[in-house]
Scaffold this motif. Structure first.
Motif: not given
Length: 302
Positions: A125, A127-132, A299
């Motif tokens: 998975r 997440g949004p933080r990783q995508i950023a 995380t």
């Protein structure tokens, strides 16, 4: 707490910085060797010498596990092709056309590429933080590839050396994901020796082709020093230092040594090669390093 256990973190972090410097030495020595040793020849002899150096320690386990190694020869050859063949030769081909500073910064994007490939191949998975973080780091890579010129992006006229380095970093990411996916009970040194030998076998026909095409490895003091340098310092010493760092501070912290590597690469390239930092180097570093940290920061639950 004993004096020995209290000193472990200090020794671990000292070794952490040494490990990142040893890793960075590969691009600096590879760039310095560009005129003395052809790229595939440098990769071939790097892993041949590294294999011979670890063979005395690895030989008992190689013999003991010979059946398992033979049964797993296809995967070992793929790992050797990616980790030692592509990552070795492609880096040195790229360093004939680009700087060690560029190479160090582009290679620093490897953790982000690992994250992307693991998401696609292993279904991990993101997440949004990783995508950023991925977006920011990739923007930094584009800044290095474009060398501060937007027209380069519009025309896709990238420096060939930088593209070779990016291809090598991608191969390293695939290699790392494959290692993570495949569980093995083999000792670390044994697996290193097996992969190094596989890399030598993969590189051998390309080395022969390079030699027959008019680019042989000409015996000289510079060539010998270059080969020994990348084999001993950037391969065996970096590997042993990394394994010791893991034992002292854990794999999660030890793995972040790649974040420090481009800083060492820039410093060593300035001292040894006389390379100067450009504005696009700083822009790339200010995007790549925070982006990688943001993308790979564990995380709280992890």
């Amino acid at each position: 707490m004993t004096a020995g256990s209290a000193g472990r973190p200090f020794a671990g972090y000292a070794l952490f910085f040494l490990t990142s410097a040893l890793m960075a030495s590969n691009v600096v020595m590879g760039r310095a060797a560009a005129e003395a040793v052809p790229p595939v020849g440098l990769a071939f002899w790097r892993w041949m010498v590294a294999f011979l150096l670890v063979l005395p320690a690895a030989l008992p386990d190689l013999w003991r596990n010979r059946q398992a190694l033979l049964a797993d020869w296809r995967r070992l050859m793929v790992l050797g092709a990616l980790g030692m063949g592509v990552c070795g030769a492609f880096v040195y081909v790229g360093l004939e056309h680009t700087t060690a500073t560029n190479a160090g910064l582009i290679y620093a994007s490897s953790p982000v590429l690992i994250l992307l490939i693991a998401a696609v191949v292993l279904g991990e998975r993101v997440g949004p933080r990783q995508i950023a973080g991925i977006a920011v780091a990739m923007a930094g890579v584009l800044a290095i590839l474009a060398r501060g010129d937007p027209d380069v992006l519009l025309s896709l006229s990238f420096n060939a050396g930088d593209v070779w380095i990016l291809a090598a970093a991608t191969a390293w990411a695939v290699y790392t994901v494959m290692l993570r996916r495949s569980q093995t009970s083999l000792p670390i040194v044994t697996l290193f020796a097996a992969n190094a030998l596989a890399g030598v076998l993969i590189l051998a026909p390309f080395y022969l082709w390079e030699t027959l095409s008019g680019r042989p490895v000409v015996p000289s003091a510079d060539a010998a020093l270059s080969i020994v340098g990348v084999a001993v310092v950037a391969s065996v010493m970096a590997f042993l230092a990394y394994q010791k760092t893991i034992s002292l501070i854990g794999p999660a912290r030890a793995g972040t040594s790649l974040y420090v590597m481009p800083l060492w690469a820039a410093l060593l390239a300035w001292v040894v090669l006389g390379e100067r930092l450009q504005t696009f180097h700083l822009a790339g570093a200010l995007l790549i390093l925070p982006g990688v940290v943001l993308a790979t920061l564990p995380t709280r639950r992890a």
